[in-house]
Write a protein that holds these residues in place. Sequence first.
Motif, mmCIF file in Angstrom:
data_model
loop_
_atom_site.group_PDB
_atom_site.id
_atom_site.type_symbol
_atom_site.label_atom_id
_atom_site.label_comp_id
_atom_site.label_asym_id
_atom_site.label_seq_id
_atom_site.Cartn_x
_atom_site.Cartn_y
_atom_site.Cartn_z
ATOM 1 N N VAL A 1 7.425 3.695 3.213
ATOM 2 C CA VAL A 1 6.183 4.474 3.226
ATOM 3 C C VAL A 1 5.067 3.760 3.973
ATOM 4 O O VAL A 1 4.128 4.408 4.446
ATOM 5 C CB VAL A 1 5.724 4.842 1.794
ATOM 6 N N VAL A 2 5.162 2.441 4.102
ATOM 7 C CA VAL A 2 4.170 1.715 4.900
ATOM 8 C C VAL A 2 4.768 0.363 5.271
ATOM 9 O O VAL A 2 5.474 -0.255 4.483
ATOM 10 C CB VAL A 2 2.827 1.560 4.139
ATOM 11 N N HIS A 3 4.494 -0.057 6.512
ATOM 12 C CA HIS A 3 5.037 -1.321 7.015
ATOM 13 C C HIS A 3 3.997 -1.975 7.902
ATOM 14 O O HIS A 3 3.590 -1.395 8.913
ATOM 15 C CB HIS A 3 6.329 -1.056 7.806
ATOM 16 N N HIS A 4 3.548 -3.179 7.518
ATOM 17 C CA HIS A 4 2.601 -3.943 8.316
ATOM 18 C C HIS A 4 3.295 -5.220 8.780
ATOM 19 O O HIS A 4 3.547 -6.117 7.983
ATOM 20 C CB HIS A 4 1.367 -4.332 7.501
ATOM 21 N N PRO A 5 3.642 -5.348 10.052
ATOM 22 C CA PRO A 5 4.266 -6.589 10.524
ATOM 23 C C PRO A 5 3.274 -7.744 10.513
ATOM 24 O O PRO A 5 2.058 -7.525 10.452
ATOM 25 C CB PRO A 5 4.688 -6.236 11.950
ATOM 26 N N ALA B 1 8.474 17.579 -0.807
ATOM 27 C CA ALA B 1 7.022 17.651 -1.028
ATOM 28 C C ALA B 1 6.524 16.414 -1.775
ATOM 29 O O ALA B 1 5.451 15.866 -1.455
ATOM 30 C CB ALA B 1 6.673 18.918 -1.797
ATOM 31 N N VAL B 2 7.297 15.959 -2.762
ATOM 32 C CA VAL B 2 6.913 14.752 -3.505
ATOM 33 C C VAL B 2 6.933 13.534 -2.586
ATOM 34 O O VAL B 2 6.008 12.708 -2.591
ATOM 35 C CB VAL B 2 7.850 14.545 -4.709
ATOM 36 N N LEU B 3 7.986 13.414 -1.785
ATOM 37 C CA LEU B 3 8.085 12.267 -0.892
ATOM 38 C C LEU B 3 6.996 12.296 0.175
ATOM 39 O O LEU B 3 6.427 11.255 0.515
ATOM 40 C CB LEU B 3 9.472 12.241 -0.241
ATOM 41 N N LYS B 4 6.698 13.484 0.681
ATOM 42 C CA LYS B 4 5.620 13.610 1.662
ATOM 43 C C LYS B 4 4.280 13.202 1.042
ATOM 44 O O LYS B 4 3.462 12.521 1.686
ATOM 45 C CB LYS B 4 5.540 15.051 2.162
ATOM 46 N N ALA B 5 4.059 13.585 -0.212
ATOM 47 C CA ALA B 5 2.828 13.201 -0.899
ATOM 48 C C ALA B 5 2.757 11.678 -1.068
ATOM 49 O O ALA B 5 1.679 11.079 -0.953
ATOM 50 C CB ALA B 5 2.742 13.894 -2.257
ATOM 51 N N ALA B 6 3.896 11.048 -1.314
ATOM 52 C CA ALA B 6 3.920 9.588 -1.460
ATOM 53 C C ALA B 6 3.599 8.905 -0.129
ATOM 54 O O ALA B 6 2.868 7.908 -0.091
ATOM 55 C CB ALA B 6 5.280 9.135 -1.979
ATOM 56 N N VAL B 7 4.151 9.432 0.964
ATOM 57 C CA VAL B 7 3.846 8.872 2.292
ATOM 58 C C VAL B 7 2.366 9.026 2.600
ATOM 59 O O VAL B 7 1.700 8.079 3.063
ATOM 60 C CB VAL B 7 4.698 9.565 3.371
ATOM 61 N N ASP B 8 1.814 10.194 2.334
ATOM 62 C CA ASP B 8 0.386 10.429 2.582
ATOM 63 C C ASP B 8 -0.479 9.482 1.751
ATOM 64 O O ASP B 8 -1.482 8.937 2.246
ATOM 65 C CB ASP B 8 0.026 11.878 2.268
ATOM 66 N N ALA B 9 -0.082 9.271 0.492
ATOM 67 C CA ALA B 9 -0.845 8.363 -0.374
ATOM 68 C C ALA B 9 -0.750 6.925 0.126
ATOM 69 O O ALA B 9 -1.724 6.165 0.062
ATOM 70 C CB ALA B 9 -0.333 8.468 -1.805
ATOM 71 N N ALA B 10 0.428 6.548 0.642
ATOM 72 C CA ALA B 10 0.611 5.184 1.146
ATOM 73 C C ALA B 10 -0.271 4.921 2.358
ATOM 74 O O ALA B 10 -0.769 3.801 2.542
ATOM 75 C CB ALA B 10 2.078 4.966 1.504
ATOM 76 N N LEU B 11 -0.487 5.933 3.181
ATOM 77 C CA LEU B 11 -1.318 5.767 4.372
ATOM 78 C C LEU B 11 -2.775 5.517 4.012
ATOM 79 O O LEU B 11 -3.519 4.886 4.774
ATOM 80 C CB LEU B 11 -1.203 7.000 5.265
ATOM 81 N N ARG C 1 6.700 -1.761 2.261
ATOM 82 C CA ARG C 1 6.973 -1.094 0.973
ATOM 83 C C ARG C 1 8.014 -0.015 1.198
ATOM 84 O O ARG C 1 7.792 0.951 1.917
ATOM 85 C CB ARG C 1 5.686 -0.487 0.392
ATOM 86 N N GLN C 2 9.175 -0.247 0.589
ATOM 87 C CA GLN C 2 10.213 0.775 0.525
ATOM 88 C C GLN C 2 10.275 1.276 -0.909
ATOM 89 O O GLN C 2 10.530 0.496 -1.828
ATOM 90 C CB GLN C 2 11.586 0.226 0.938
ATOM 91 N N LEU C 3 9.998 2.552 -1.115
ATOM 92 C CA LEU C 3 10.121 3.115 -2.449
ATOM 93 C C LEU C 3 11.598 3.220 -2.804
ATOM 94 O O LEU C 3 12.424 3.606 -1.971
ATOM 95 C CB LEU C 3 9.479 4.503 -2.514
ATOM 96 N N GLY C 4 11.923 2.907 -4.034
ATOM 97 C CA GLY C 4 13.303 2.982 -4.485
ATOM 98 C C GLY C 4 13.548 1.991 -5.594
ATOM 99 O O GLY C 4 13.236 0.800 -5.452
ATOM 100 N N ASP C 5 14.091 2.450 -6.706
ATOM 101 C CA ASP C 5 14.366 1.621 -7.879
ATOM 102 C C ASP C 5 15.858 1.327 -7.906
ATOM 103 O O ASP C 5 16.668 2.138 -8.356
ATOM 104 C CB ASP C 5 13.922 2.375 -9.136
ATOM 105 N N PHE D 1 3.941 7.171 -6.428
ATOM 106 C CA PHE D 1 5.106 6.351 -6.091
ATOM 107 C C PHE D 1 6.174 6.427 -7.186
ATOM 108 O O PHE D 1 7.362 6.433 -6.894
ATOM 109 C CB PHE D 1 4.693 4.887 -5.882
ATOM 110 N N ARG D 2 5.745 6.461 -8.440
ATOM 111 C CA ARG D 2 6.731 6.499 -9.540
ATOM 112 C C ARG D 2 7.516 7.810 -9.507
ATOM 113 O O ARG D 2 8.734 7.819 -9.693
ATOM 114 C CB ARG D 2 6.019 6.366 -10.889
ATOM 115 N N GLU D 3 6.812 8.900 -9.276
ATOM 116 C CA GLU D 3 7.495 10.184 -9.209
ATOM 117 C C GLU D 3 8.447 10.213 -8.012
ATOM 118 O O GLU D 3 9.571 10.727 -8.105
ATOM 119 C CB GLU D 3 6.483 11.323 -9.109
ATOM 120 N N ALA D 4 8.003 9.662 -6.895
ATOM 121 C CA ALA D 4 8.852 9.619 -5.708
ATOM 122 C C ALA D 4 10.113 8.797 -5.967
ATOM 123 O O ALA D 4 11.204 9.152 -5.516
ATOM 124 C CB ALA D 4 8.077 9.046 -4.529
#
Length: 369
Positions: free
Chosen positions: A105-109, A44-54, A119-123, A66-69
């Motif tokens: 979460v989002v990719h613009h070529p 659910a958190v990751l889905k929310a991050a994807v939705d926010a990225a869109l 943008r790849q989420l991940g620390d 994104f930080r929570e994700a």
Amino acid sequence: MIAIGLMSGTSLDGVDAALLETDGETIARFGPGCETPFEPDERAVLKAAVDAALVWRFDGDEPAIFREAERVLTATHARAVERVAVMAGIAVADIELVGFHGQTVVHHPPKDGRDGQTRQLGDGQALADRLGVPVAYDFRTADMAAGGQGAPLAPIYHQVLARWAGLEQPLGVLNIGGVANLTLLRSDGALDAFDTGPGNGLIDAWVEDRTGAPMDRDGALASQGRVLEAGLAELLAHPHFALEGPKSLDRWDFSLDAARNLGVEDGAATLSQFTAESIALGLKACSERPRRLIVCGGGRKNADLLRRISAATGISVCSAEAVGWRGDLIEAEAFAVLAARTQRGLPLSFPGTTGVDQPQTGGRIAHPS
């Protein structure tokens, strides 16, 4: 080098992890691998991050979610590494390197003179600290900074894997995830690759929207439906198909609008045929015609989709398992190899795979604090 590769795809179903002994150019040994599903609250958190990225799409400050994700991704990916280590009978400290793709979460070529963005989420540093093991990550940024598409990155692993298996070239390796991408292993040893179009993404989204199920399992719905030719033509008119490769896509570059008035089965059939026809278009643009297509990714489990691809392309199609590959783990294995290549300073992308001017190194390595 003992390396574990990690991959979380756009379906948000979990983390794939695989252990390889590799120097980035050859495979000495295949270790265990597994999929570690996300818990419902994690997804659910990751889905929310994807939705926010869109909504965000690189405009303004990054969404706070994104930080929570990233905290979720650190915990889940660490869990996957620890699980594989137990399966291998080794301590986590025995792992020499982890390859961490993160969650796209989002990719613009690149387009019309505009630089590409991804943008790849991940620390990576947080994961290295959690595991006490060096972590290679951020594999796409350098390629895009050099004018590349930033995707796909798996082709060099497809070449390593084909050599390990002694497969004859020219050979096509088709990965069907949310987006479908093709690697052509040419007879001269060079690599061509590009995103052909949608993979499972549109089909999954359609079926989930109409039935609540996460996918059209084995293509059961599509096999009962009829293709709406007008809708298919509308989908194939997308400008992506007029571009020459290398080229890449975002998971959300296509919509369900062309199927909006259809029943469940007809919509599934139309979208499945769209995936097959877009792959056929991609193959027509290749410099060589592969002798066969080896299919990996979740789409290889969809028998109806594989039948459509074979009919549309006129090429023999088989699943990764048919040639001794581990179809559920190929992308995770790829990031183990890419991690080793990052550590050794070997190229990750090439002119024929992402459009860079020359072979491009990339990735960063985080060492435990």
